[in-house]
Enzyme design. Structure first.
Site, PDB file in Angstrom:
ATOM      1  N   GLY A  92      79.436 -17.395  92.317  1.00 53.06           N
ATOM      2  CA  GLY A  92      78.233 -18.494  92.281  1.00 53.06           C
ATOM      3  C   GLY A  92      78.346 -18.727  93.825  1.00 53.06           C
ATOM      4  O   GLY A  92      79.337 -18.504  94.641  1.00 53.06           O
ATOM      5  N   GLY A  94      79.437 -21.068  96.218  1.00 53.59           N
ATOM      6  CA  GLY A  94      80.409 -21.981  96.491  1.00 53.59           C
ATOM      7  C   GLY A  94      80.042 -22.750  97.657  1.00 53.59           C
ATOM      8  O   GLY A  94      80.523 -24.072  97.612  1.00 53.59           O
ATOM      9  N   ARG A  95      79.189 -22.549  98.610  1.00 55.09           N
ATOM     10  CA  ARG A  95      78.579 -23.456  99.720  1.00 55.09           C
ATOM     11  C   ARG A  95      77.082 -23.255  99.947  1.00 55.09           C
ATOM     12  O   ARG A  95      76.833 -23.363 100.938  1.00 55.09           O
ATOM     13  CB  ARG A  95      79.366 -22.850 100.775  1.00 55.09           C
ATOM     14  CG  ARG A  95      79.311 -21.285 101.420  1.00 55.09           C
ATOM     15  CD  ARG A  95      79.762 -21.153 102.728  1.00 55.09           C
ATOM     16  NE  ARG A  95      79.520 -19.608 103.004  1.00 55.09           N
ATOM     17  CZ  ARG A  95      79.897 -19.070 104.064  1.00 55.09           C
ATOM     18  NH1 ARG A  95      80.155 -20.018 105.194  1.00 55.09           N
ATOM     19  NH2 ARG A  95      79.768 -17.905 104.441  1.00 55.09           N
ATOM     20  N   LYS A 115      72.624 -22.480 103.175  1.00 48.05           N
ATOM     21  CA  LYS A 115      73.920 -21.947 103.177  1.00 48.05           C
ATOM     22  C   LYS A 115      74.831 -22.783 104.052  1.00 48.05           C
ATOM     23  O   LYS A 115      74.322 -23.027 105.223  1.00 48.05           O
ATOM     24  CB  LYS A 115      73.707 -20.551 103.669  1.00 48.05           C
ATOM     25  CG  LYS A 115      75.091 -19.649 103.868  1.00 48.05           C
ATOM     26  CD  LYS A 115      74.784 -18.304 103.919  1.00 48.05           C
ATOM     27  CE  LYS A 115      75.871 -17.260 104.077  1.00 48.05           C
ATOM     28  NZ  LYS A 115      75.232 -15.994 104.202  1.00 48.05           N
ATOM     29  N   ARG A 178      67.611 -20.202 104.445  1.00 48.90           N
ATOM     30  CA  ARG A 178      67.404 -19.085 104.069  1.00 48.90           C
ATOM     31  C   ARG A 178      66.173 -18.836 103.176  1.00 48.90           C
ATOM     32  O   ARG A 178      65.942 -19.604 102.184  1.00 48.90           O
ATOM     33  CB  ARG A 178      68.605 -18.441 103.636  1.00 48.90           C
ATOM     34  CG  ARG A 178      68.427 -16.833 103.281  1.00 48.90           C
ATOM     35  CD  ARG A 178      69.689 -16.012 103.109  1.00 48.90           C
ATOM     36  NE  ARG A 178      70.167 -16.491 101.835  1.00 48.90           N
ATOM     37  CZ  ARG A 178      71.529 -15.908 101.530  1.00 48.90           C
ATOM     38  NH1 ARG A 178      72.230 -15.092 102.629  1.00 48.90           N
ATOM     39  NH2 ARG A 178      72.242 -16.069 100.519  1.00 48.90           N
ATOM     40  N   ARG A 185      70.801 -11.051  91.992  1.00 46.30           N
ATOM     41  CA  ARG A 185      71.659 -10.156  92.654  1.00 46.30           C
ATOM     42  C   ARG A 185      72.224  -9.203  91.118  1.00 46.30           C
ATOM     43  O   ARG A 185      72.117  -9.621  90.286  1.00 46.30           O
ATOM     44  CB  ARG A 185      72.908 -10.781  93.176  1.00 46.30           C
ATOM     45  CG  ARG A 185      72.747 -11.914  94.220  1.00 46.30           C
ATOM     46  CD  ARG A 185      73.840 -12.858  94.090  1.00 46.30           C
ATOM     47  NE  ARG A 185      73.400 -13.954  94.873  1.00 46.30           N
ATOM     48  CZ  ARG A 185      73.722 -14.363  96.030  1.00 46.30           C
ATOM     49  NH1 ARG A 185      74.539 -13.452  96.509  1.00 46.30           N
ATOM     50  NH2 ARG A 185      73.203 -15.313  96.972  1.00 46.30           N
ATOM     51  N   ASP A 254      77.671  -8.998  94.352  1.00 43.59           N
ATOM     52  CA  ASP A 254      77.186 -10.038  94.436  1.00 43.59           C
ATOM     53  C   ASP A 254      76.281 -10.225  95.798  1.00 43.59           C
ATOM     54  O   ASP A 254      75.714 -11.112  95.759  1.00 43.59           O
ATOM     55  CB  ASP A 254      78.206 -11.185  94.495  1.00 43.59           C
ATOM     56  CG  ASP A 254      79.414 -11.007  95.618  1.00 43.59           C
ATOM     57  OD1 ASP A 254      79.849 -10.081  95.494  1.00 43.59           O
ATOM     58  OD2 ASP A 254      79.544 -11.825  96.340  1.00 43.59           O
TER      59      ASP A 254
HETATM   60  P1  AMP Z   1      80.086 -13.908 100.705  1.00 38.38           P
HETATM   61  O1  AMP Z   1      81.490 -13.182 101.416  1.00 38.38           O
HETATM   62  O2  AMP Z   1      79.737 -14.817 101.664  1.00 38.38           O
HETATM   63  O3  AMP Z   1      79.256 -13.080  99.893  1.00 38.38           O
HETATM   64  O4  AMP Z   1      80.880 -15.039  99.859  1.00 38.38           O
HETATM   65  C1  AMP Z   1      81.669 -14.655  98.443  1.00 38.38           C
HETATM   66  C2  AMP Z   1      81.896 -15.654  97.922  1.00 38.38           C
HETATM   67  O5  AMP Z   1      82.618 -16.788  98.354  1.00 38.38           O
HETATM   68  C3  AMP Z   1      80.794 -16.517  97.189  1.00 38.38           C
HETATM   69  O6  AMP Z   1      80.939 -17.056  96.012  1.00 38.38           O
HETATM   70  C4  AMP Z   1      80.524 -17.583  97.980  1.00 38.38           C
HETATM   71  O7  AMP Z   1      79.640 -18.921  97.649  1.00 38.38           O
HETATM   72  C5  AMP Z   1      82.126 -18.074  98.381  1.00 38.38           C
HETATM   73  N1  AMP Z   1      82.203 -18.514  99.687  1.00 38.38           N
HETATM   74  C6  AMP Z   1      82.459 -17.873 100.977  1.00 38.38           C
HETATM   75  N2  AMP Z   1      82.599 -19.068 101.918  1.00 38.38           N
HETATM   76  C7  AMP Z   1      82.883 -20.036 101.175  1.00 38.38           C
HETATM   77  C8  AMP Z   1      83.370 -21.285 101.783  1.00 38.38           C
HETATM   78  N3  AMP Z   1      83.434 -21.660 102.936  1.00 38.38           N
HETATM   79  N4  AMP Z   1      83.376 -22.413 100.833  1.00 38.38           N
HETATM   80  C9  AMP Z   1      83.110 -22.176  99.473  1.00 38.38           C
HETATM   81  N5  AMP Z   1      82.788 -20.952  99.016  1.00 38.38           N
HETATM   82  C10 AMP Z   1      82.701 -19.817  99.877  1.00 38.38           C
HETATM   83 MG    MG Z   2      77.687 -13.324  99.079  1.00 36.47          MG
END
Ligand code: AMP
Ligand code: MG
Length: 487
Positions: A92, A94-95, A115, A178, A185, A254
């Site tokens: 999900g 996260g940020r 983002k 974005r 997804r 994802d």
């Molecule tokens: P990504 O590698 O950007 O596709 O992220 C994979 C997962 O990690 C997703 O659920 C993102 O929302 C979470 N995520 C990545 N960076 C952060 C962050 N700094 N804080 C919280 N969640 C994160």
């Molecule tokens: Mg991602």
């Protein structure tokens, strides 16, 4: 077209209302002192926003979710995902947050998404933030991809938050705005499937059909038609990546969009020297997402999508599996056809030239490029010059040119069309050394190099004076190059 005032842009919350089980209403973190780093004015206009308004103190909070427009319900979206092959049922946003959907000036529904907008219930151990460098990187690379004609999410703006974010060192924080045709997804379907709620899965599939593949609704088996449409979109997309030398870097389920748009620019990069085994991502230790593996991984991810959709294909599981397998078989055929057609075009060859003539010629060339560690982008661009009869610039690329010259003689006998080559072989891509240079400068407050880079890569096929250095291979001193994810 006159840009509409902000009040005339109507936000909808279709995902939030139609798929409430997969949406947690949430708020973006307050940013006391936002500063606009870059705004995509043509995209703003396409969405019906007045760019001047977005730049203003009243407009800026909209770009970062600090002002929630009427009709919008910002949500964190739930999804699952296979990350490097391992399944996480609950990832999900996260940020990130989905602000809502708007109809653009052409009537297309577009997601507006943030983002780096703060922690959400999906943040796990993360801080919820993003930093200036990686958000500008997504901006540059996604806009370059769009200009190259490759389906992608877009970047409307990057806003600096004046917050310092702890990474390996303290870095300046930022939010990316974005735009996507949706944020559905493969992992969204995996989430609905593991939730064990067939009615939710069906609603999600209906939502995807309505949004992306309305023709599927008319098919005998609409959900199989949806699956087949996603297969086609991904076969075409990944062929385009391969042809232009793009390495996504983190093709987790994802990070694969149902729309067929490239999504989630993390450790992505354009290949410099041609080598099928190229990996730039620091976290991809086994080369799972290496350049040459991308079609294989796409097919693997689509198999995971099939598993998620199975109950919708047929009530009888065996029959559902057989249908899925039959549909999946199309991926290789479609990918190979798209890639071969694209390679013929890169070589200026007429599409009527037989595959069994073109294929060995292409294979031999790629072998020569790999052996000579030849810069991928500039090779094809210079080959266009050779098609015009000027052989010198290309001959000097190869330290020992004999094998290449023999190849070139066979190629020239097929009457390559130089103008066609210039339309498909970019002069300017966001080369790693140029991206690093621009992001370093921007992180230190100088946006000049970023603007110049954007100018070059958003008009990639039109070779022109003044931007020569953006067409050149990285200096010998640059590398080995590493990219970093999720920052
Ligand atoms: P990504 O590698 O950007 O596709 O992220 C994979 C997962 O990690 C997703 O659920 C993102 O929302 C979470 N995520 C990545 N960076 C952060 C962050 N700094 N804080 C919280 N969640 C994160
Ligand atoms: Mg991602």
């Amino acid at each position: 077209m006159s840009a509409a005032a902000p009040s005339t842009v109507t936000f909808e919350s279709r995902f939030a209302t139609e798929l409430a089980e997969m949406a947690i209403p949430w708020k973006a973190e307050e940013v006391p002192d936002p500063r606009l780093l870059v705004l995509n004015e043509p995209l703003a206009a396409e969405l019906g926003f007045d760019p001047e308004f977005l730049r203003s103190p009243e407009g800026l909070p909209l770009l970062i979710g600090n002002e929630v427009p009427d009709g919008a319900t910002p949500v964190a979206q739930a999804y699952s995902g296979h990350q490097f092959g391992g399944f996480s049922p609950r990832l999900g946003d996260g940020r990130a947050l989905l602000l809502g959907e708007i109809a653009d000036v052409g009537g297309r529904l577009r997601d507006i998404h943030l983002k780096g907008s703060g922690r959400t219930p999906f943040a796990r151990g993360g801080d919820g933030f993003a930093v200036v460098g990686p958000m500008l990187r997504e901006y540059v690379v996604s806009e370059a991809m769009h200009a190259l004609g490759i389906p992608t999410t877009r970047s409307l703006a990057v806003v600096a938050t004046a917050r310092s974010v702890q990474r390996e060192t303290e870095l300046p924080g930022a939010v990316l705005t974005r735009i996507a045709s949706s944020h559905l997804r493969v992992g969204s379907f995996q989430y609905a499937r593991v939730a064990g709620d067939i009615e939710l899965l069906r609603r999600l599939a209906d939502h995807a059909i309505a949004r992306h593949y309305p023709d599927a609704a008319e098919a005998d088996n609409p959900y199989l038609a949806l699956f087949e449409a996603v297969i086609s979109a991904q076969a075409s997309l990944v062929a385009k990546w391969m042809l232009v030398g793009f390495i996504h870097g983190v093709m987790n389920t994802d990070n694969m969009a149902i729309s067929g748009e490239t999504i989630d620019y993390g450790p992505c990069a354009f290949m410099d020297a041609f080598d099928p085994a190229t990996v730039y991502s620091s976290i991809d230790e086994n080369g799972r997402y290496a350049y040459a593996n991308q079609p294989v991984v796409a097919e693997w991810n689509l198999t995971r999508l099939a598993e998620a959709l199975l109950p919708l294909f047929d009530d009888d599981e065996e029959r559902a599996v057989a249908l899925a397998q039959e549909s999946l078989g199309a991926f290789r055929r479609q990918y190979s056809a798209a890639w071969l057609a694209g390679m013929k075009a890169k070589l200026g060859l007429d599409s009527s030239i037989a595959d069994d003539v073109a294929s060995p010629l292409i294979d031999e060339l790629l072998g020569l490029l790999q052996e000579g560690r030849v810069d991928y982008t500039s090779f094809f661009r210079r080959l266009g010059t050779a098609a015009r009869g000027q052989g010198e610039p290309i001959r000097t690329i190869f330290p020992e040119p004999d094998a290449f010259l023999a190849w070139a003689e066979r190629w020239r006998a097929l009457n390559p069309d130089a103008d066609m080559m210039d339309r498909v072989n970019p002069a300017y891509v966001p080369r790693n050394h140029l991206v690093e240079e621009a992001l370093d400068a921007a992180t230190n407050g100088d946006l000049g190099p970023l603007r110049l880079l954007l100018e070059a890569v958003t008009d990639p096929y039109n070779e022109r004076p003044g931007v020569e250095r953006y067409a050149e291979a990285a200096p010998e001193t640059f590398g080995p190059y590493r990219t970093f994810c999720g920052t």
